[in-house]
Scaffold this motif. Structure first.
Motif, PDB file in Angstrom:
ATOM      1  N   LEU A   1     -21.017 -32.375   7.149  1.00  0.00           N
ATOM      2  CA  LEU A   1     -21.255 -31.678   8.412  1.00  0.00           C
ATOM      3  C   LEU A   1     -21.049 -32.601   9.605  1.00  0.00           C
ATOM      4  O   LEU A   1     -20.441 -32.214  10.605  1.00  0.00           O
ATOM      5  CB  LEU A   1     -22.681 -31.114   8.443  1.00  0.00           C
ATOM      6  N   ALA A   2     -21.559 -33.824   9.501  1.00  0.00           N
ATOM      7  CA  ALA A   2     -21.411 -34.770  10.610  1.00  0.00           C
ATOM      8  C   ALA A   2     -19.944 -35.008  10.924  1.00  0.00           C
ATOM      9  O   ALA A   2     -19.537 -35.073  12.099  1.00  0.00           O
ATOM     10  CB  ALA A   2     -22.108 -36.081  10.262  1.00  0.00           C
ATOM     11  N   GLU A   3     -19.124 -35.106   9.881  1.00  0.00           N
ATOM     12  CA  GLU A   3     -17.699 -35.353  10.099  1.00  0.00           C
ATOM     13  C   GLU A   3     -17.009 -34.121  10.676  1.00  0.00           C
ATOM     14  O   GLU A   3     -16.188 -34.227  11.596  1.00  0.00           O
ATOM     15  CB  GLU A   3     -17.046 -35.757   8.774  1.00  0.00           C
ATOM     16  N   ARG A   4     -17.339 -32.955  10.163  1.00  0.00           N
ATOM     17  CA  ARG A   4     -16.680 -31.731  10.630  1.00  0.00           C
ATOM     18  C   ARG A   4     -17.085 -31.353  12.054  1.00  0.00           C
ATOM     19  O   ARG A   4     -16.330 -30.707  12.770  1.00  0.00           O
ATOM     20  CB  ARG A   4     -16.994 -30.576   9.681  1.00  0.00           C
ATOM     21  N   LEU A   5     -18.301 -31.717  12.455  1.00  0.00           N
ATOM     22  CA  LEU A   5     -18.792 -31.348  13.784  1.00  0.00           C
ATOM     23  C   LEU A   5     -18.547 -32.430  14.832  1.00  0.00           C
ATOM     24  O   LEU A   5     -18.863 -32.226  16.008  1.00  0.00           O
ATOM     25  CB  LEU A   5     -20.293 -31.035  13.711  1.00  0.00           C
ATOM     26  N   ALA A   6     -17.986 -33.547  14.419  1.00  0.00           N
ATOM     27  CA  ALA A   6     -17.801 -34.666  15.350  1.00  0.00           C
ATOM     28  C   ALA A   6     -16.879 -34.317  16.507  1.00  0.00           C
ATOM     29  O   ALA A   6     -16.978 -34.918  17.582  1.00  0.00           O
ATOM     30  CB  ALA A   6     -17.257 -35.881  14.596  1.00  0.00           C
ATOM     31  N   CYS A   7     -16.000 -33.346  16.326  1.00  0.00           N
ATOM     32  CA  CYS A   7     -15.048 -32.998  17.380  1.00  0.00           C
ATOM     33  C   CYS A   7     -15.665 -32.106  18.461  1.00  0.00           C
ATOM     34  O   CYS A   7     -15.044 -31.883  19.514  1.00  0.00           O
ATOM     35  CB  CYS A   7     -13.823 -32.306  16.784  1.00  0.00           C
ATOM     36  N   LEU A   8     -16.863 -31.558  18.224  1.00  0.00           N
ATOM     37  CA  LEU A   8     -17.480 -30.656  19.193  1.00  0.00           C
ATOM     38  C   LEU A   8     -18.173 -31.436  20.305  1.00  0.00           C
ATOM     39  O   LEU A   8     -18.714 -32.530  20.068  1.00  0.00           O
ATOM     40  CB  LEU A   8     -18.509 -29.756  18.505  1.00  0.00           C
ATOM     41  N   PRO A   9     -18.192 -30.889  21.528  1.00  0.00           N
ATOM     42  CA  PRO A   9     -18.882 -31.563  22.636  1.00  0.00           C
ATOM     43  C   PRO A   9     -20.394 -31.310  22.619  1.00  0.00           C
ATOM     44  O   PRO A   9     -21.022 -31.086  23.653  1.00  0.00           O
ATOM     45  CB  PRO A   9     -18.230 -30.936  23.868  1.00  0.00           C
ATOM     46  N   VAL A  10     -20.976 -31.317  21.422  1.00  0.00           N
ATOM     47  CA  VAL A  10     -22.423 -31.213  21.274  1.00  0.00           C
ATOM     48  C   VAL A  10     -22.857 -32.307  20.318  1.00  0.00           C
ATOM     49  O   VAL A  10     -22.058 -32.819  19.532  1.00  0.00           O
ATOM     50  CB  VAL A  10     -22.858 -29.826  20.731  1.00  0.00           C
ATOM     51  N   ARG A  11     -24.115 -32.653  20.370  1.00  0.00           N
ATOM     52  CA  ARG A  11     -24.643 -33.680  19.487  1.00  0.00           C
ATOM     53  C   ARG A  11     -25.685 -33.061  18.562  1.00  0.00           C
ATOM     54  O   ARG A  11     -26.879 -33.049  18.877  1.00  0.00           O
ATOM     55  CB  ARG A  11     -25.272 -34.818  20.286  1.00  0.00           C
ATOM     56  N   PRO A  12     -25.252 -32.545  17.440  1.00  0.00           N
ATOM     57  CA  PRO A  12     -26.223 -31.913  16.540  1.00  0.00           C
ATOM     58  C   PRO A  12     -27.121 -32.945  15.872  1.00  0.00           C
ATOM     59  O   PRO A  12     -26.713 -34.087  15.625  1.00  0.00           O
ATOM     60  CB  PRO A  12     -25.342 -31.211  15.510  1.00  0.00           C
ATOM     61  N   ARG A  13     -28.350 -32.529  15.611  1.00  0.00           N
ATOM     62  CA  ARG A  13     -29.249 -33.342  14.792  1.00  0.00           C
ATOM     63  C   ARG A  13     -29.178 -32.809  13.375  1.00  0.00           C
ATOM     64  O   ARG A  13     -29.353 -31.606  13.143  1.00  0.00           O
ATOM     65  CB  ARG A  13     -30.672 -33.271  15.324  1.00  0.00           C
ATOM     66  N   ILE A  14     -28.933 -33.694  12.415  1.00  0.00           N
ATOM     67  CA  ILE A  14     -28.786 -33.301  11.019  1.00  0.00           C
ATOM     68  C   ILE A  14     -29.817 -34.057  10.197  1.00  0.00           C
ATOM     69  O   ILE A  14     -29.851 -35.293  10.218  1.00  0.00           O
ATOM     70  CB  ILE A  14     -27.365 -33.596  10.502  1.00  0.00           C
ATOM     71  N   ASP A  15     -30.673 -33.320   9.498  1.00  0.00           N
ATOM     72  CA  ASP A  15     -31.735 -33.920   8.690  1.00  0.00           C
ATOM     73  C   ASP A  15     -31.678 -33.400   7.267  1.00  0.00           C
ATOM     74  O   ASP A  15     -31.321 -32.235   7.031  1.00  0.00           O
ATOM     75  CB  ASP A  15     -33.115 -33.593   9.278  1.00  0.00           C
ATOM     76  N   VAL A  16     -32.045 -34.261   6.319  1.00  0.00           N
ATOM     77  CA  VAL A  16     -32.243 -33.849   4.934  1.00  0.00           C
ATOM     78  C   VAL A  16     -33.747 -33.847   4.680  1.00  0.00           C
ATOM     79  O   VAL A  16     -34.415 -34.873   4.820  1.00  0.00           O
ATOM     80  CB  VAL A  16     -31.534 -34.791   3.949  1.00  0.00           C
ATOM     81  N   LEU A  17     -34.274 -32.680   4.329  1.00  0.00           N
ATOM     82  CA  LEU A  17     -35.709 -32.510   4.126  1.00  0.00           C
ATOM     83  C   LEU A  17     -36.004 -32.437   2.638  1.00  0.00           C
ATOM     84  O   LEU A  17     -35.369 -31.673   1.915  1.00  0.00           O
ATOM     85  CB  LEU A  17     -36.199 -31.232   4.810  1.00  0.00           C
ATOM     86  N   GLY A  18     -36.963 -33.227   2.182  1.00  0.00           N
ATOM     87  CA  GLY A  18     -37.347 -33.215   0.780  1.00  0.00           C
ATOM     88  C   GLY A  18     -36.790 -34.406   0.029  1.00  0.00           C
ATOM     89  O   GLY A  18     -35.802 -35.032   0.439  1.00  0.00           O
ATOM     90  N   VAL A  19     -37.435 -34.724  -1.096  1.00  0.00           N
ATOM     91  CA  VAL A  19     -37.032 -35.851  -1.944  1.00  0.00           C
ATOM     92  C   VAL A  19     -36.986 -35.366  -3.393  1.00  0.00           C
ATOM     93  O   VAL A  19     -37.906 -34.680  -3.845  1.00  0.00           O
ATOM     94  CB  VAL A  19     -38.026 -37.031  -1.821  1.00  0.00           C
ATOM     95  N   ALA A  20     -35.925 -35.710  -4.106  1.00  0.00           N
ATOM     96  CA  ALA A  20     -35.807 -35.368  -5.524  1.00  0.00           C
ATOM     97  C   ALA A  20     -36.043 -36.628  -6.350  1.00  0.00           C
ATOM     98  O   ALA A  20     -35.226 -37.553  -6.305  1.00  0.00           O
ATOM     99  CB  ALA A  20     -34.431 -34.780  -5.824  1.00  0.00           C
ATOM    100  N   PRO A  21     -37.159 -36.736  -7.101  1.00  0.00           N
ATOM    101  CA  PRO A  21     -37.410 -37.932  -7.913  1.00  0.00           C
ATOM    102  C   PRO A  21     -36.391 -38.062  -9.033  1.00  0.00           C
ATOM    103  O   PRO A  21     -35.699 -37.089  -9.377  1.00  0.00           O
ATOM    104  CB  PRO A  21     -38.820 -37.688  -8.462  1.00  0.00           C
TER     105      PRO A  21
END
Length: 440
Positions: free
Chosen positions: A340-360
């Motif tokens: 997502l970060a790579e695909r959205l890099a061309c947009l004139p917005v700065r999205p916040r992208i988070d991964v929620l949760g942990v898989a042991p």
């Protein structure tokens, strides 16, 4: 010494209803206050009213009042609430109509005058950053924090239910206490003591263990059946706080002291519309299980200016999410975030992208991680692209993605400023079934 028992029926717009009904049924209250308004919730109310002039009041008003008002009125308990939010007069009319439908006759007092949009100086600085209000965007709402003096006339006119817009939280409690005890709001000592009562009760369950519980550190018994607090308030403003027997939660020095400091910006002079509250001499004593005595508030005369919550158009926001489950869910979610970060890099917005949760390492099929993307922009079409890219991860991203949720909405930003008290003109309207008349 004679005391007045006042209860906390709600501490925010999403609060539970059952504890309020319990208090009204069994606590022997004189008054119950439902505090349901914050900067965020009045901004949301203004947003709803912009879309529909008949909206803007608390959307849970009918659901709360259908259950609470019959119980309260049957027992002679007055109900005071700021569920009028951005449209108190319409909220009062809805309340009147509900009472008529329920076969109840009661005077409904509506407090207005907090809307000061038409007299706001847009060159005034915002308290948060010092910039002129007009520089933040199109200002669409301005609500002054009214004090107890705005509510008192409704009580003096005989209202059994009082609905307000933006009134300072503790003022909702101070007004009925002053009315019951016949005290002068201009007395800084009583205003300070009553404001302290309001401050401790305004968040309801926070005083009895809600938002306090931390297993193993601050244990709270019976949290699922949390009971709301009440206060027995003497004429000098000193008070003992308690909760109903058989309800869950805990009321002790720790819960009281934590709430005492909640949102206090200056303990030497906490600014309210009614008084500058000085907490330095306050004492908190446990007098019995779930029974705490608080006294010692001091006050200085009320300020000459009132705080105003200012809403402005702050653009649009998108929130979009997708889940990854099963073994290595965290790795697949992290890969999705990188894509997502790579695909959205061309947009004139700065999205916040988070991964929620942990898989042991030994995670089974029940493990889940969720990728969340949020972004702000003036142009909602840009944000639709963000949401679409999250949805596209179904077949254009890592294995096992699902549960996509994406929505875009307008954002009403909030800043604050000060206005002279003289610029605010509170008013009270008394509504009865089939009758609307201004209070004398």
């Amino acid at each position: 010494m004679r005391t007045v028992r006042i209860g906390a029926g709600a501490g925010f717009a999403g609060d539970r209803l059952e504890p309020a009904v319990e208090l009204a049924e069994r606590a022997g209250l004189a008054d119950i206050v439902l505090e349901c308004l914050a900067e965020r919730t009045i901004a949301l109310g203004q947003q709803r009213r912009l879309a529909d002039p008949a909206a803007g009041y608390d959307p849970r008003l009918i659901a709360r009042f259908e259950r609470l008002l019959p119980v309260a009125l049957e027992r002679g308990v007055r109900v005071i609430t700021n569920m009028g939010a951005a449209n108190p007069l319409r909220a009062g009319e809805v309340t009147r109509d509900l009472l008529t439908r329920l076969g109840r006759r009661a005077a409904v007092g509506v407090v207005t005058g907090d809307d000061v949009l038409d007299r706001l100086d847009l060159d005034a600085p915002a308290s948060e950053d010092g910039r002129p209000l007009r520089d933040h965007g199109e200002v669409v709402a301005a609500n002054a924090y009214l004090g107890a003096d705005a509510v008192l006339p409704a009580l003096e006119a005989g209202a059994q239910v009082v609905v307000t817009g933006r009134v300072a939280d503790p003022s909702l409690f101070l007004a009925p206490l002053a009315h019951r005890h016949g005290r002068d709001l201009a007395d800084p000592g009583f205003a300070a003591a009553g404001t302290l009562v309001g401050h401790l009760l305004e968040c309801a369950g926070q005083l009895t263990g809600g938002y306090f519980a931390d297993p193993g550190v601050k244990d709270v018994p019976g949290l699922a059946q949390l009971g709301f607090p009440y206060a027995d308030v003497a004429a000098d403003g000193s008070a003992e706080y308690g909760k109903l027997p058989g309800t869950g939660g805990v009321l002790d020095r720790a819960t009281v002291r934590e709430q005492l400091l909640y949102e206090i910006t200056d303990p030497t002079g906490y600014r309210t519309p009614d008084v500058l509250l000085d907490l330095r001499g306050v004492t908190v004593a446990q007098v019995a299980p779930d029974r705490v005595r608080v006294a010692g508030a001091r006050g200085r005369p009320r300020p000459d200016q009132l705080k105003v919550s200012v809403g402005y158009r702050a653009g649009h926001k998108v929130e979009a999410e997708i889940s990854y489950s099963g073994p290595r869910a965290d790795r697949r979610a992290a890969l999705a975030a990188d894509v997502l970060a790579e695909r959205l890099a061309c947009l004139p917005v700065r999205p916040r992208i988070d991964v929620l949760g942990v898989a042991p390492p030994d995670a089974d099929e029940h493990a889940e991680c969720r990728v969340r993307v949020a972004a702000l922009a003036a142009d909602p079409s840009l944000l639709e692209i963000v949401g679409h890219e999250v949805e596209a991860l179904y077949t254009n991203g890592p294995a096992g993605g699902g549960g996509v949720r994406a929505f875009t909405r307008e954002v009403i930003g909030v800043v604050s400023t000060l206005v002279p008290r003289s610029a605010v003109e509170p008013a009270v309207t008394i509504l009865e079934a089939g009758d609307v008349r201004p209070a004398a």
